[in-house]
Motif scaffolding. Structure first.
Motif, mmCIF file in Angstrom:
data_model
loop_
_atom_site.group_PDB
_atom_site.id
_atom_site.type_symbol
_atom_site.label_atom_id
_atom_site.label_comp_id
_atom_site.label_asym_id
_atom_site.label_seq_id
_atom_site.Cartn_x
_atom_site.Cartn_y
_atom_site.Cartn_z
ATOM 1 N N UNK A 204 -16.981 1.174 -18.193
ATOM 2 C CA UNK A 204 -16.329 -0.005 -18.192
ATOM 3 C C UNK A 204 -15.556 -0.391 -16.927
ATOM 4 N N UNK A 205 -14.960 0.510 -16.342
ATOM 5 C CA UNK A 205 -14.382 0.150 -14.992
ATOM 6 C C UNK A 205 -15.400 0.119 -13.747
ATOM 7 N N UNK A 206 -16.603 0.516 -13.890
ATOM 8 C CA UNK A 206 -17.583 0.564 -13.125
ATOM 9 C C UNK A 206 -18.242 -1.099 -12.929
ATOM 10 N N UNK A 207 -18.053 -1.487 -14.341
ATOM 11 C CA UNK A 207 -18.588 -2.848 -14.275
ATOM 12 C C UNK A 207 -17.501 -4.037 -13.764
ATOM 13 N N UNK A 208 -16.403 -3.746 -13.474
ATOM 14 C CA UNK A 208 -15.350 -4.691 -12.802
ATOM 15 C C UNK A 208 -14.878 -4.281 -11.491
ATOM 16 N N UNK A 209 -15.194 -2.967 -11.210
ATOM 17 C CA UNK A 209 -14.899 -2.736 -9.668
ATOM 18 C C UNK A 209 -15.723 -3.336 -8.542
ATOM 19 N N UNK A 210 -16.871 -3.610 -8.602
ATOM 20 C CA UNK A 210 -17.452 -4.142 -7.484
ATOM 21 C C UNK A 210 -17.090 -5.816 -7.156
ATOM 22 N N UNK A 211 -16.673 -6.211 -8.312
ATOM 23 C CA UNK A 211 -16.016 -7.539 -8.344
ATOM 24 C C UNK A 211 -14.645 -7.489 -7.470
ATOM 25 N N UNK A 212 -13.931 -6.712 -7.731
ATOM 26 C CA UNK A 212 -12.635 -6.653 -6.963
ATOM 27 C C UNK A 212 -12.660 -6.141 -5.587
ATOM 28 N N UNK A 213 -13.437 -5.086 -5.425
ATOM 29 C CA UNK A 213 -13.733 -4.653 -3.994
ATOM 30 C C UNK A 213 -14.333 -5.651 -3.233
ATOM 31 N N UNK B 80 -2.709 -11.907 -10.664
ATOM 32 C CA UNK B 80 -2.323 -13.112 -11.030
ATOM 33 C C UNK B 80 -3.583 -13.813 -10.336
ATOM 34 N N UNK B 81 -4.413 -13.461 -9.439
ATOM 35 C CA UNK B 81 -5.249 -14.145 -8.925
ATOM 36 C C UNK B 81 -6.451 -14.386 -9.824
ATOM 37 N N UNK B 82 -6.574 -12.947 -10.309
ATOM 38 C CA UNK B 82 -7.855 -12.975 -11.358
ATOM 39 C C UNK B 82 -7.593 -13.703 -12.481
ATOM 40 N N UNK B 83 -6.353 -13.883 -12.964
ATOM 41 C CA UNK B 83 -6.064 -14.710 -14.000
ATOM 42 C C UNK B 83 -6.153 -16.139 -13.912
ATOM 43 N N UNK B 84 -5.666 -16.483 -12.903
ATOM 44 C CA UNK B 84 -5.652 -18.118 -12.298
ATOM 45 C C UNK B 84 -7.269 -18.500 -12.181
ATOM 46 N N UNK B 85 -7.995 -17.710 -11.691
ATOM 47 C CA UNK B 85 -9.514 -17.921 -11.226
ATOM 48 C C UNK B 85 -10.361 -17.380 -12.337
ATOM 49 N N UNK B 86 -9.921 -16.732 -13.390
ATOM 50 C CA UNK B 86 -10.849 -16.125 -14.496
ATOM 51 C C UNK B 86 -11.852 -15.343 -13.878
ATOM 52 N N UNK B 87 -11.171 -14.470 -12.831
ATOM 53 C CA UNK B 87 -12.346 -13.437 -12.232
ATOM 54 C C UNK B 87 -12.416 -12.049 -12.824
ATOM 55 N N UNK B 88 -13.523 -11.681 -13.214
ATOM 56 C CA UNK B 88 -13.812 -10.507 -14.121
ATOM 57 C C UNK B 88 -13.582 -9.062 -13.124
#
Length: 331
Positions: A99-108, A271-279
């Motif tokens: 589950x973490x691996x699915x979101x980690x590349x987007x954040x990095x 906050x950024x990921x909430x404002x932009x609905x970023x996964x």
């Protein structure tokens, strides 16, 4: 250049102890909270879980009441060493690592690139402004500082209103277009770049002022040192004095802040990921907290903590390479 063995050994011991403490706290924290993951999951299932299934879940999550806390702690370490972070309740009991691996590349990809760009641009700009103190370039400092003081969610909402709603230059939300699925094609990469551009620019604008101000202030201190005066008296080119002597020493405190920033990249910008609905990981942490998904929260906290420790190790090594006084003092 040699880094003394005592310096390396002291750093290794310190970070190993810190890692052990973080993992231990991560083990005990959910057990100190009211209730536990299995109880929370059973409440959501509204009585559809049999006693046998509950017992199996407790064994799966290392919460078997028939075992002592010490036995659970040892089993927790065994699972960690095998790369098992548990199962996520809010994701159909999927492995937390997956589950973490699915979101980690987007954040990095987003926060990582934005942080590196902001640090590089801010440090270089601050060095030049400090070198040319008293010039018109000083006006950059209050402007960038103003943007740094604006609450991030306001900055993000203003950016969406202007550049997405009015001008239509960038998409307003998500990491890629609706109806698309992640694939390695030019079209999908273009969508990712287009959707990530606005939040990345917002992060850079929001954090640039701090890097510029910090570097400028350190440059003003360093320029009064005797070795700068001697270098200039020898007739060395201004560019060499600026980058090889002044900026190299002035940026040392910046490295510590940059290391922390790099470490917290893994945590994302909630906050950024909430404002932009970023996964990203930040939004995932918020969703896990809302859903009381303790295993996912534990896994995220552990990953973030380890990332901060690794970033600090890299900063210590860079500090020792750039400043011999550091390793001499430690030795």
């Amino acid at each position: 250049m040699k880094i003394p063995f005592r310096f390396i050994a002291s750093r290794v011991v310190f970070y190993l102890f810190t890692a052990w403490a973080a993992i231990t706290i991560n083990f005990f924290l959910p057990r100190m909270m009211k209730g536990d993951p299995v109880t929370a999951y059973m409440q959501k299932q509204a009585g559809r879980i049999t006693p046998e299934a509950e017992h199996a879940l407790r064994i799966l999550f290392g919460l078997d009441k028939d075992k002592s806390l010490g036995q659970q702690y040892l089993e927790y370490w065994q699972l960690l060493l095998n790369g098992d972070l548990g199962r996520s309740f809010s994701n159909g009991l999927a492995p937390v690592g997956d589950v973490i691996a699915s979101a980690l590349p987007w954040t990095l990809g987003l926060v990582g690139i934005a942080t590196v760009v902001s640090f590089t641009l801010g440090t270089a700009t601050g060095a030049i402004i400090g070198w040319r103190r008293g010039s018109r370039a000083d006006v950059i400092v209050p402007i960038t500082t103003f943007f740094s003081t604006v609450p991030y969610f306001w900055l993000g909402l203003i950016a969406i209103a202007v550049f997405s709603s009015i001008l239509g230059w960038f998409p307003a939300s998500h990491a890629y277009g609706k109806g698309s699925s992640p694939e390695f094609t030019l079209d999908f990469i273009g969508q990712v770049v287009a959707h990530g551009a606005l939040p990345a620019i917002t992060i850079v604008v929001a954090s640039l002022g701090g890097w510029i101000l910090g570097m400028r202030n350190m440059m003003l201190t360093v320029l009064d040192e005797d070795y700068i005066t001697v270098a200039q008296a020898k007739g060395l080119p201004n560019g060499r004095v600026l980058w090889r002597y002044a900026a190299r020493n002035a940026m040392l405190p910046q490295l510590s802040s940059f290391a922390l920033s790099i470490g917290f990249i893994v945590g994302g910008t909630i906050v950024m990921e909430m404002v932009f609905s970023y996964p990203g990981v930040g939004k995932m942490l918020l969703d896990a907290t809302t859903a009381k998904d303790y295993p996912l929260m534990q896994g995220l906290f552990l990953i973030i903590t380890m990332a901060v420790l690794c970033a600090n190790i890299i900063a210590d090594i860079a500090y020792a390479i750039l400043d011999p006084r550091t390793r001499q003092t430690e030795a």
